[in-house]
Design a protein around this motif. Structure first.
Motif, short mmCIF file in Angstrom:
data_model
loop_
_atom_site.label_atom_id
_atom_site.label_comp_id
_atom_site.label_asym_id
_atom_site.label_seq_id
_atom_site.Cartn_x
_atom_site.Cartn_y
_atom_site.Cartn_z
N ASP A 41 46.09 47.94 26.84
CA ASP A 41 45.67 49.00 27.02
C ASP A 41 45.58 49.26 28.68
OD1 ASP A 41 44.27 51.51 27.51
OD2 ASP A 41 42.89 51.40 25.83
N PRO A 42 46.25 49.96 29.30
CA PRO A 42 46.13 50.18 30.51
C PRO A 42 44.84 50.87 31.20
CG PRO A 42 47.51 51.72 29.79
CD PRO A 42 47.43 50.58 28.58
N SER A 43 44.22 51.46 30.23
CA SER A 43 42.69 52.19 30.74
C SER A 43 41.48 51.07 30.52
CB SER A 43 42.54 53.04 29.96
OG SER A 43 42.28 52.83 28.53
N GLN A 44 41.96 49.83 30.08
CA GLN A 44 40.87 48.95 30.09
C GLN A 44 40.47 48.37 31.34
OE1 GLN A 44 42.50 45.91 27.17
NE2 GLN A 44 40.63 45.72 26.35
N THR A 45 39.21 48.13 31.92
CA THR A 45 38.84 47.50 33.20
C THR A 45 39.27 46.19 33.24
OG1 THR A 45 36.65 46.74 32.48
CG2 THR A 45 36.69 48.96 33.42
N LEU A 46 39.63 45.97 34.38
CA LEU A 46 40.26 44.59 34.81
C LEU A 46 39.10 43.38 34.42
CD1 LEU A 46 42.29 42.61 36.07
CD2 LEU A 46 41.18 43.16 38.24
N LEU A 47 37.85 43.94 34.80
CA LEU A 47 36.67 42.79 34.37
C LEU A 47 36.94 42.18 33.10
CD1 LEU A 47 34.06 41.54 34.83
CD2 LEU A 47 33.10 43.56 34.19
N TRP A 48 36.94 43.20 31.87
CA TRP A 48 36.99 43.02 30.67
C TRP A 48 38.03 42.26 30.15
CZ3 TRP A 48 32.69 41.62 29.17
CH2 TRP A 48 31.59 42.19 29.63
N VAL A 49 39.29 42.82 30.88
CA VAL A 49 40.76 41.92 30.35
C VAL A 49 40.50 40.44 30.95
CG1 VAL A 49 43.06 41.88 31.19
CG2 VAL A 49 41.91 43.99 30.36
N GLU A 58 48.64 50.45 23.79
CA GLU A 58 49.07 49.25 24.80
C GLU A 58 50.17 49.33 25.27
OE1 GLU A 58 48.53 45.81 22.25
OE2 GLU A 58 46.38 45.93 22.55
N GLN A 59 50.68 48.66 26.31
CA GLN A 59 51.84 48.68 27.05
C GLN A 59 51.86 47.36 27.64
OE1 GLN A 59 51.43 52.36 29.65
NE2 GLN A 59 51.84 51.08 31.33
N LYS A 60 53.31 46.89 28.15
CA LYS A 60 53.12 45.61 28.67
C LYS A 60 52.93 45.93 30.16
CE LYS A 60 57.31 43.59 29.46
NZ LYS A 60 58.68 42.87 29.35
N ILE A 61 52.08 45.05 30.87
CA ILE A 61 51.60 45.24 32.04
C ILE A 61 51.80 43.79 32.67
CG2 ILE A 61 49.56 45.32 33.72
CD1 ILE A 61 48.60 47.34 31.45
N THR A 62 52.74 43.77 33.75
CA THR A 62 52.91 42.55 34.53
C THR A 62 52.11 42.54 35.76
OG1 THR A 62 55.21 42.55 33.40
CG2 THR A 62 54.87 41.29 35.34
N PHE A 63 51.54 41.48 36.19
CA PHE A 63 51.02 41.19 37.57
C PHE A 63 50.94 39.80 37.59
CE2 PHE A 63 46.71 40.22 36.00
CZ PHE A 63 46.81 40.66 34.75
N GLN A 64 50.52 39.36 39.00
CA GLN A 64 50.29 37.95 39.20
C GLN A 64 48.81 37.43 39.13
OE1 GLN A 64 50.91 35.65 43.31
NE2 GLN A 64 52.86 35.70 42.54
N THR A 100 41.27 49.44 36.64
CA THR A 100 41.80 49.47 35.31
C THR A 100 42.90 48.35 35.26
OG1 THR A 100 43.60 51.09 35.35
CG2 THR A 100 41.35 51.70 34.58
N VAL A 101 43.18 47.57 34.47
CA VAL A 101 44.37 46.89 34.39
C VAL A 101 45.64 47.53 34.78
CG1 VAL A 101 44.74 46.81 31.93
CG2 VAL A 101 45.06 44.82 33.44
N GLY A 102 45.82 48.62 34.27
CA GLY A 102 46.96 49.40 34.65
C GLY A 102 47.38 49.59 36.15
N GLU A 103 46.10 49.72 36.75
CA GLU A 103 46.21 49.70 38.32
C GLU A 103 46.79 48.50 39.14
OE1 GLU A 103 43.02 52.80 39.82
OE2 GLU A 103 42.29 51.33 38.39
#
Length: 158
Positions: A19-27, A2-8, A64-67
């Motif tokens: 986890d930046p590799s998780q899909t945005l859908l499931w996050v 896991e890492q801190k991910i910032t977005f609006q 991915t949520v990392g993207e």
């Protein structure tokens, strides 16, 4: 890891350890409880999971949520403002542009992205722009009419 991910997210600055590799859908669904974004095919074909990322309609099952770090994400829950439906949501209701409703959030997000890019689409451009969002119920004609109505309202007309 896991890492801190910032977005609006829906207009609010959001930070989360993910986890930046998780899909945005499931996050969106599991971490933020935004279940309006639907899981359909999971392969980017059906459009049920469409969200806006920097005003571009994209399949959240393929991102991915990392993207999305540093980007603006809007889900169906973030489209209405101050308790007032977005013109596309309103037009879908007025035209009864849904039956079972499962595809509707993705349809509305895709239509919103289409109208942000092209505020004056022709019927053919609407059909082409909505072609990759699948509706098994057959509400396609009413969906095209709803997008036309929303186009007029988003330009200030009714």
């Amino acid at each position: 890891m896991e890492q801190k991910i910032t977005f609006q997210l829906n207009g609010k600055k959001t930070e989360a350890m993910l986890d930046p590799s998780q899909t945005l859908l499931w996050v969106l669904r599991d971490h933020f409880g935004l279940t309006g974004t639907k899981f359909g095919c999971g392969m980017g074909f059906c459009g049920s999971c469409t969200v806006l990322i920097d005003n571009e309609p994209l399949r959240s099952c393929q991102v991915t949520v990392g993207e999305v770090a540093g980007k603006k994400v809007v889900t169906i829950e973030g489209l209405a403002e101050k308790g007032k439906l977005h013109p596309v949501q309103k037009a879908f209701v007025e035209h009864d542009a849904l039956q079972c409703g499962f595809c509707t959030p993705g349809m509305i997000m895709n239509a919103t992205g289409l109208l942000l890019k092209n505020p004056n689409p022709t019927t053919e451009q609407i059909k082409a722009g909505m072609e990759d969002n699948l509706c098994r119920c057959g509400a396609h004609v009413r969906i095209v009419e709803a997008v036309k109505t929303a186009s007029k309202e988003m330009k200030g007309g009714k």
